[in-house]
Scaffold this motif. Structure first.
Motif, PDB file in Angstrom:
ATOM      1  N   GLU A  63       0.819  -1.214   0.000  1.00 24.82           N
ATOM      2  CA  GLU A  63       0.000   0.000   0.000  1.00 24.82           C
ATOM      3  C   GLU A  63       0.855   1.268   0.000  1.00 24.82           C
ATOM      4  O   GLU A  63       0.545   2.242  -0.687  1.00 24.82           O
ATOM      5  N   ALA A  67       0.732   4.022  -3.021  1.00 23.94           N
ATOM      6  CA  ALA A  67       0.374   5.408  -2.688  1.00 23.94           C
ATOM      7  C   ALA A  67       1.488   6.366  -3.083  1.00 23.94           C
ATOM      8  O   ALA A  67       1.223   7.494  -3.544  1.00 23.94           O
ATOM      9  N   ARG A  98      -4.989  -3.522  -7.305  1.00 19.58           N
ATOM     10  CA  ARG A  98      -5.197  -2.499  -6.276  1.00 19.58           C
ATOM     11  C   ARG A  98      -4.850  -1.116  -6.816  1.00 19.58           C
ATOM     12  O   ARG A  98      -5.549  -0.129  -6.534  1.00 19.58           O
ATOM     13  N   LEU A 102      -7.118   2.345  -7.012  1.00 21.15           N
ATOM     14  CA  LEU A 102      -6.700   3.650  -6.491  1.00 21.15           C
ATOM     15  C   LEU A 102      -6.778   4.746  -7.546  1.00 21.15           C
ATOM     16  O   LEU A 102      -7.019   5.911  -7.225  1.00 21.15           O
TER      17      LEU A 102
END
Length: 276
Positions: A63, A67, A98, A102
């Motif tokens: 993650e 990000a 993922r 996002l």
């Protein structure tokens, strides 16, 4: 200490990550290992004046890294318009789904199982997101679904695991095949002669500023390994583990499982050509 300029492909010194060319920026994933070197290079490519960027290989399902990629894109004044994959190994592709969540983007890949959206990728395709021109180059061998991306405006090719920034890559037998890999290296070498490619942006390790030198080293290395495998067989080492122990005796044993995959590919290649 080894002089980096004397190494094949002239790896660029300094930290891995950050700007590499006018259109390409690397975000290094925090997954270093013997197999991934410093970690996976996630590449952000965009025309400087465009609001859209293309992300190549989001990397592992981490993650913080995903990000960080989004934040880096936004800090440069872009937003992610498309995600591409060089191949399906987890250190390159595990985070793609993922990342798509996002960013609200599609994921394009050669392997249909890795795609999110209707469009795939194939050799000869040209990606033009945000005015960028990325030419899709088929480079199977490391895996059957391996692709490279030619960015003509910067004279670079993004090679995934086909050419690394340090050391050499494995042929991931049985999916990877040595004959295809050698053909892919020759295809990339021709691009350094005919298409103005001078720099390799690899999936792991530093940028290589002498693309032709790096690729010719890879071809010479493969020829040398094949000769060593043939000699090992002549000396009675018949199985892949026996050949690895003989040919890769000076290599860290933690890398022997990967070496065995390459040896199996080499044995298959030699057998197909009635050389053993």
């Amino acid at each position: 200490m080894t002089n980096a300029a004397a190494l094949p492909g002239q790896p660029r010194g300094g930290a891995i990550g950050g700007p590499a060319t006018a259109r390409a920026h690397c975000v290094l994933a925090p997954n270093p290992s013997a197999m991934t070197l410093d970690g996976t290079n996630t590449w952000i490519v965009a025309e400087p004046d465009s609001d859209l960027a293309v992300v190549i290989d989001p990397g592992p399902l981490h993650e913080g890294h995903l990000a960080n990629v989004v934040a880096t894109v936004e800090q440069a004044g872009h937003r992610v318009g498309l995600t591409l994959l060089t191949h399906g190994h987890a250190d390159h592709a595990e985070g793609a789904s993922r990342f798509a969540e996002l960013t609200g983007t599609r994921v394009r890949a050669l392997d249909p199982a890795l795609r999110l959206g209707d469009e795939g990728l194939a050799g000869g395709d040209v990606v033009t997101t945000g005015g960028l021109e990325l030419r899709v180059v088929p480079t199977p061998g490391h895996t059957s679904d391996s692709l490279s991306f030619h960015l003509p405006a910067d004279g670079v090719v993004l090679t995934g695991d086909t050419v690394l920034g340090r050391g050499t890559t494995m042929v991931a037998h049985p999916d990877g095949r040595l004959g295809e890999y050698l053909d892919s290296l020759r295809r990339l070498r021709s691009m350094t002669v005919d298409d103005g490619v001078h720099t390799v942006l690899p999936g792991h390790g530093p940028v290589l500023t002498d693309a032709r030198g790096a690729i010719e080293y890879y071809l010479a290395h493969r020829a040398s390994r094949l000769a060593q495998v043939e000699t090992a067989i002549e000396n009675g080492h018949r199985t892949a583990p026996e050949v690895v122990a003989h040919v890769y005796a000076d290599v860290d044993r933690s890398l022997w499982p990967a070496a065995e995959l390459s040896v199996r590919a080499q044995l298959e290649y030699l057998g197909e050509r009635d050389l053993i």
